[in-house]
Design an enzyme around this catalytic site. Structure first.
Site, PDB file in Angstrom:
ATOM      1  N   VAL A  75       0.837  -0.843   0.216  1.00  0.00           N
ATOM      2  CA  VAL A  75      -0.229   0.012   0.041  1.00  0.00           C
ATOM      3  C   VAL A  75       0.819   1.042  -0.019  1.00  0.00           C
ATOM      4  O   VAL A  75       0.008   2.514  -0.195  1.00  0.00           O
ATOM      5  CB  VAL A  75      -1.040  -0.296   1.293  1.00  0.00           C
ATOM      6  N   TYR A 104       4.851   5.786  14.469  1.00  0.00           N
ATOM      7  CA  TYR A 104       3.078   5.569  14.552  1.00  0.00           C
ATOM      8  C   TYR A 104       2.179   6.618  15.342  1.00  0.00           C
ATOM      9  O   TYR A 104       0.598   6.326  14.517  1.00  0.00           O
ATOM     10  CB  TYR A 104       2.610   3.864  15.773  1.00  0.00           C
TER      11      TYR A 104
HETATM   12  P1  NAP Z   1      -1.631  -7.303  12.206  1.00  0.00           P
HETATM   13  O1  NAP Z   1      -2.446  -8.488  12.165  1.00  0.00           O
HETATM   14  O2  NAP Z   1      -0.222  -7.505  11.221  1.00  0.00           O
HETATM   15  O3  NAP Z   1      -2.180  -6.880  10.376  1.00  0.00           O
HETATM   16  C1  NAP Z   1      -2.068  -6.541   9.004  1.00  0.00           C
HETATM   17  C2  NAP Z   1      -1.946  -6.703   7.758  1.00  0.00           C
HETATM   18  O4  NAP Z   1      -1.348  -5.841   6.979  1.00  0.00           O
HETATM   19  C3  NAP Z   1      -1.033  -7.889   7.627  1.00  0.00           C
HETATM   20  O5  NAP Z   1      -1.632  -8.834   6.654  1.00  0.00           O
HETATM   21  C4  NAP Z   1       0.349  -7.312   7.215  1.00  0.00           C
HETATM   22  O6  NAP Z   1       1.498  -7.959   6.483  1.00  0.00           O
HETATM   23  C5  NAP Z   1      -0.692  -6.001   6.121  1.00  0.00           C
HETATM   24  N1  NAP Z   1      -0.068  -5.358   5.856  1.00  0.00           N
HETATM   25  C6  NAP Z   1       1.644  -4.339   6.861  1.00  0.00           C
HETATM   26  N2  NAP Z   1       2.098  -3.601   5.915  1.00  0.00           N
HETATM   27  C7  NAP Z   1       1.529  -3.186   4.135  1.00  0.00           C
HETATM   28  C8  NAP Z   1       2.100  -2.812   3.048  1.00  0.00           C
HETATM   29  N3  NAP Z   1       2.532  -1.922   2.552  1.00  0.00           N
HETATM   30  N4  NAP Z   1       0.596  -3.115   2.109  1.00  0.00           N
HETATM   31  C9  NAP Z   1      -0.510  -4.588   2.594  1.00  0.00           C
HETATM   32  N5  NAP Z   1      -0.336  -4.934   3.281  1.00  0.00           N
HETATM   33  C10 NAP Z   1       0.424  -4.771   4.783  1.00  0.00           C
HETATM   34  O7  NAP Z   1      -2.119  -5.438  12.619  1.00  0.00           O
HETATM   35  P2  NAP Z   1      -3.518  -5.540  13.561  1.00  0.00           P
HETATM   36  O8  NAP Z   1      -3.409  -5.250  14.965  1.00  0.00           O
HETATM   37  O9  NAP Z   1      -4.842  -6.089  12.755  1.00  0.00           O
HETATM   38  O10 NAP Z   1      -3.566  -4.165  13.083  1.00  0.00           O
HETATM   39  C11 NAP Z   1      -4.518  -3.636  11.583  1.00  0.00           C
HETATM   40  C12 NAP Z   1      -4.524  -2.166  11.798  1.00  0.00           C
HETATM   41  O11 NAP Z   1      -5.651  -1.717  13.026  1.00  0.00           O
HETATM   42  C13 NAP Z   1      -3.503  -1.496  11.473  1.00  0.00           C
HETATM   43  O12 NAP Z   1      -3.546  -0.255  10.843  1.00  0.00           O
HETATM   44  C14 NAP Z   1      -3.013  -0.977  12.862  1.00  0.00           C
HETATM   45  O13 NAP Z   1      -2.446   0.211  12.969  1.00  0.00           O
HETATM   46  C15 NAP Z   1      -4.036  -0.813  13.474  1.00  0.00           C
HETATM   47  N6  NAP Z   1      -4.008  -0.637  15.037  1.00  0.00           N
HETATM   48  C16 NAP Z   1      -4.438  -1.861  15.848  1.00  0.00           C
HETATM   49  C17 NAP Z   1      -4.530  -2.076  16.975  1.00  0.00           C
HETATM   50  C18 NAP Z   1      -4.070  -2.877  18.076  1.00  0.00           C
HETATM   51  O14 NAP Z   1      -4.317  -3.020  18.968  1.00  0.00           O
HETATM   52  N7  NAP Z   1      -4.129  -5.066  17.033  1.00  0.00           N
HETATM   53  C19 NAP Z   1      -4.675  -0.864  17.481  1.00  0.00           C
HETATM   54  C20 NAP Z   1      -5.380  -0.096  17.379  1.00  0.00           C
HETATM   55  C21 NAP Z   1      -4.793   0.386  15.733  1.00  0.00           C
HETATM   56  P3  NAP Z   1       2.116  -8.472   7.113  1.00  0.00           P
HETATM   57  O15 NAP Z   1       2.174  -9.368   8.195  1.00  0.00           O
HETATM   58  O16 NAP Z   1       2.810  -8.770   5.703  1.00  0.00           O
HETATM   59  O17 NAP Z   1       2.617  -6.750   7.451  1.00  0.00           O
END
Ligand code: NAP
Length: 268
Positions: free
Chosen positions: A83, A174
Site C-alpha cells: 500500500v 506510529y
Molecule cells: P496485523 O495483524 O499485522 O495485520 C496488518 C496486515 O496489514 C498484515 O497482513 C500486514 O502484512 C499488512 N500490511 C502491512 N504493511 C503492508 C503494506 N505495506 N501493504 C499491504 N499490506 C500491509 O495488524 P492488526 O493489529 O490487525 O492492525 C490492523 C490495523 O489496526 C493497523 O493499521 C494497526 O495500526 C491498527 N491498530 C491495531 C491495534 C492493535 O492493538 N492490534 C490498535 C490500534 C490500531 P504483514 O504481516 O506482512 O506485515
C-alpha cells in the site's frame, strides 16, 4: 508473487436476517487493505459472511493464499500489494473494480509498527511507518474516492488508533502516522460529503492480533489495567463497528473518530 484470485461463492446481497436498511447494497464491492490478518481479516470474514463481495489488498502472500482457499460464503478477490506504492494501489483498486463490479466502500487496515524512543528512532524507522500507515491510507482513499465520486455514494472507514489521539511511549512514528490518518479522514469527510461519500475513522485501543502478539503479555496486561472494563478488544469488536459505519443506516455519520477501546483512552 501471488497473482489476483477470485473465489466464487453465493451472489452478493444474499438475504440475511437484518432489516433491509442495515443490509449492504447488493452487487457492490468493498475493498479491505491489510485484510488478510488481524483486524482486517475479521472485517473481511464478517463482510463475506453477509454475502458481500470483498477485495483484499495485503502484502502477506501466505495469508492471502490461506484466505483465498477458505470456503467462506460470499466472493473474495485477493491481491498482493504494497500500500506504500501509489501506482500499485491505483492499479489494484482498478483491478478489484473490474473483478467485482462497482465499489461501495473502502476499509483501510494495513499498518505496521517499528517502536523506538524518539532519541533512538532512525530516519528509516520513521519513514517506514509513515509510508505504510499514513501514505498507504491516503493512496487507497484517493483511488477509491475517484471511483465512488461518480456513483454519488460510498463509505470509507480508516483504522487509526487511540495512540493517534494521545501519543504512545516509543511510538513517535506510529502516533504521528495515526494522528495523520485522523486529519486525513476529517479533511476527506469535508471534501467528499458533497458526493454522498462518508469518511470515518475508528481508533482502537489494544486489540489481540498478530501485530500485538509480538509485544508479549506485559503490554496486554497494562492495557487491561487502563480499561474501566478491565478488558482488551478482539478483532471482531472492531469489525462490527466497521460494519456499522459501512451500513446504509450510517448515512449521516461522517468525519467521526470513534474510539473502540473498552474505555482504555479515558482510563480506569
Ligand atoms: P496485523 O495483524 O499485522 O495485520 C496488518 C496486515 O496489514 C498484515 O497482513 C500486514 O502484512 C499488512 N500490511 C502491512 N504493511 C503492508 C503494506 N505495506 N501493504 C499491504 N499490506 C500491509 O495488524 P492488526 O493489529 O490487525 O492492525 C490492523 C490495523 O489496526 C493497523 O493499521 C494497526 O495500526 C491498527 N491498530 C491495531 C491495534 C492493535 O492493538 N492490534 C490498535 C490500534 C490500531 P504483514 O504481516 O506482512 O506485515
Amino acid at each position: 508473487m501471488v497473482g489476483p484470485t477470485t473465489t466464487p461463492g453465493p451472489a452478493a446481497g444474499t438475504p440475511s436476517s437484518r432489516p433491509p436498511s442495515y443490509q449492504l447494497p447488493p452487487n457492490k464491492a468493498i475493498i479491505v487493505t491489510g485484510g488478510a490478518s488481524g483486524i482486517g481479516l475479521a472485517v473481511t470474514q464478517l463482510l463475506l459472511s453477509e454475502g458481500a463481495s470483498v477485495a483484499v489488498l495485503d502484502r502477506d502472500e501466505a495469508a492471502l493464499g490461506r484466505l483465498a482457499a477458505t470456503q467462506t460464503p460470499g466472493r473474495v478477490h485477493t491481491q498482493s500489494v504494497n500500500v506504500a506504492d501509489p501506482k500499485a494501489v491505483e492499479s489494484a483498486v482498478d483491478r478489484a473494480a473490474k473483478e467485482l463490479g462497482p465499489l461501495w466502500g473502502l476499509v483501510t487496515c494495513a499498518g505496521i509498527v517499528r517502536d523506538k524512543t524518539l532519541l533512538k528512532m532512525s530516519d528509516e524507522d520513521w519513514r517506514a511507518v509513515v509510508d505504510v500507515n499514513l501514505s498507504g491510507t491516503f493512496y487507497a482513499l484517493r483511488s477509491a474516492a475517484h471511483r465512488l465520486k461518480d456513483q454519488k455514494e460510498g463509505r470509507i472507514v480508516a483504522i487509526a488508533s487511540i495512540v493517534g489521539l494521545r501519543g504512545g511511549f516509543g511510538q513517535a512514528n506510529y502516533a504521528a502516522s495515526k494522528a495523520g490518518v485522523i486529519g486525513l479522514v476529517e479533511t476527506a469527510a469535508r471534501e467528499l460529503g458533497r458526493f454522498g461519500i462518508t469518511v470515518n475513522a475508528i481508533a482502537p485501543g489494544f486489540v489481540r492480533t498478530p501485530m500485538t502478539a509480538a509485544y508479549g503479555e506485559t503490554l496486554e496486561e497494562a492495557c487491561k489495567a487502563e480499561s474501566p472494563m478491565g478488558t482488551v478488544c478482539e478483532p471482531s469488536d472492531i469489525a462490527r463497528t466497521v460494519r456499522y459505519l459501512l451500513a446504509p443506516e450510517a448515512s449521516h455519520i461522517t468525519g467521526v473518530v470513534l474510539r473502540v477501546d473498552g474505555g482504555q483512552a479515558i482510563g480506569a
